[in-house]
Design an enzyme around this catalytic site. Structure first.
Site, PDB file in Angstrom:
ATOM      1  CB  THR A   1       2.362   0.241   4.644  1.00 44.96           C
ATOM      2  OG1 THR A   1       2.411   1.336   5.536  1.00 44.96           O
ATOM      3  CG2 THR A   1       2.865  -1.009   5.328  1.00 44.96           C
TER       4      THR A   1
ATOM      5  N   GLY B   1      -2.489   2.900   4.386  1.00 50.32           N
ATOM      6  CA  GLY B   1      -3.270   4.128   4.466  1.00 50.32           C
ATOM      7  C   GLY B   1      -3.057   4.837   5.791  1.00 50.32           C
TER       8      GLY B   1
ATOM      9  NE  ARG C   1       1.306   8.279  12.364  1.00 51.22           N
ATOM     10  CZ  ARG C   1       1.168   7.422  11.365  1.00 51.22           C
ATOM     11  NH1 ARG C   1       2.228   6.832  10.860  1.00 51.22           N
ATOM     12  NH2 ARG C   1      -0.010   7.145  10.850  1.00 51.22           N
TER      13      ARG C   1
HETATM   14  C1  SD4 Z   1       0.974   4.517   8.620  1.00 45.60           C
HETATM   15  N1  SD4 Z   1      -0.296   2.855   7.429  1.00 45.60           N
HETATM   16  O1  SD4 Z   1       2.039   4.789   9.142  1.00 45.60           O
HETATM   17  C2  SD4 Z   1       0.972   3.521   7.486  1.00 45.60           C
HETATM   18  C3  SD4 Z   1       1.359   4.203   6.242  1.00 45.60           C
HETATM   19  C4  SD4 Z   1       0.725   3.729   5.013  1.00 45.60           C
HETATM   20  O2  SD4 Z   1      -0.162   4.198   2.939  1.00 45.60           O
HETATM   21  O3  SD4 Z   1       0.389   2.608   4.826  1.00 45.60           O
HETATM   22  N2  SD4 Z   1       0.446   4.546   4.064  1.00 45.60           N
HETATM   23  O4  SD4 Z   1      -0.093   5.052   8.955  1.00 45.60           O
END
Ligand code: SD4
Length: 335
Positions: free
Chosen positions: A195, A247, A223
């Site tokens: 993200t 994450g 989701r």
């Molecule tokens: C999520 N936190 O959809 C986001 C994706 C992300 O590194 O940041 N990934 O869970």
């Protein structure tokens, strides 16, 4: 007010991160940093291009909120290498590109969209939700409908490359979205899904933040991760500071991560220590899961001091202020 002083204690140079960007300076940081403001910080290596967009606004006296929107739109539009944000994001299990985003300003106003399809700039829709509706969050078809009503272009987002990757995944991968480990990479790391989370302080000292993502690749249709959830993926309190996360969103939501980081800073924690404590709580609740996933937090306080912490190594963040427009820093981690 421009930078007053800067204390960066460099430990070992992050040689592997240097490879991430030719122009980036990758360094491991061993203390919090007082960079003053204006300043913008963003997650991961694509934070550098996002920061550049935000800096155009901040360096000319613009508002932090405008900087966040301008900056986040760049990876939403351009970052064809990442497959994790905006137009080039990987689809869900059923082939839909569904985007999550939120934004928050210095007055505690916030807006958010989740599981939105066919609109390339969710950060701008999130801002419109904040400014043009009495609501905070719109989801799915309602979010797309609202965006179109506001004049945004409806378009197919699944790029040929993303479609190819999805079809390849369909052939081989077992469906296990949280534990979507391919080629030995950990869920939530930069190879799986990232993200862009951004935090900015403008020349007046006002703080805003935003985040935008296509979320977990090949997730169940419908989701929603942490990124559009105020308090989880992002939180700003203009008296204290701001925080954002990246994450595996499920673990961030369970711990209301970004709100926690801001509240810890309110209690006197430095940005880095607040991020570390939030990560520690995730690990403490699910130690075995935590070994297998990535979660990282990035935070800034009212003075412009910033810091980050992650479960796993490999997390990076970009910093941009009057002194440096393309600094890439290696976040500390537990493992
Ligand atoms: C999520 N936190 O959809 C986001 C994706 C992300 O590194 O940041 N990934 O869970």
């Amino acid at each position: 007010m421009y930078n007053r002083r800067k204390f960066i204690k460099i430990s070992a140079a992050g040689a592997s991160l240097a490879a991430l960007s030719n122009s980036a300076v990758a360094k491991a940081i061993s203390s919090t940093t007082d960079a003053g403001f204006p300043i913008v910080i963003s997650t991961w290596d694509f934070g550098i291009i996002a920061n550049k967009g935000a800096w155009k606004v901040l360096s000319t006296g613009g508002r932090a909120l405008d900087a966040i929107e301008a900056g986040a739109r760049i990876p939403e539009e351009q970052d064809i290498s990442s497959h994790t944000v905006g137009r080039t994001g990987l689809p869900d299990r059923d082939g839909h590109v569904t985007l999550d985003s939120c934004i928050m300003d210095e007055n505690g106003n916030c807006g958010s969209v989740a599981a939105m399809e066919n609109i390339a700039h969710p950060i701008s829709v999130a801002r419109l939700v904040m400014e043009k509706t009495p609501h905070v969050m719109l989801v799915g078809e309602g979010a797309t409908q609202f965006a179109v009503e506001q004049g945004m272009k409806k378009e197919k987002l699944l790029t040929p490359e993303s479609e190819k990757l999805w079809k390849e995944w369909l052939k081989t991968a077992k469906y296990a979205p949280v534990m979507n480990i391919e080629n030995g990479k950990k869920p939530g790391d930069k190879y799986n899904h990232d993200t862009i989370g951004m935090l900015a302080i403008d020349a007046k000292g006002n703080i805003s933040g935003g985040c935008t993502t296509s979320g977990m690749a090949f997730k169940l249709h419908g989701r929603v991760g942490d990124s559009p959830i105020i308090g989880a993926g992002l939180y700003v309190d203009n008296e204290v500071g701001g925080a954002t996360s990246t994450g595996v969103g499920e673990e961030v939501i369970r711990n209301v991560g970004s709100f926690l980081v801001v509240e810890l800073m309110r209690q006197g924690y430095s940005p880095e220590d607040a991020c570390k404590e939030a990560v520690r709580r995730i690990i403490k609740k699910k130690p075995e899961t935590a070994k297998q996933i990535q979660v990282g937090f990035l935070a800034i306080n009212k003075k412009g001091e910033y810091g980050a912490y992650a479960i796993q190594s490999g997390f990076s963040f970009a910093v941009c202020n009057a002194q440096q427009q393309d600094l890439l820093i290696k976040g500390k981690s537990f493992y």
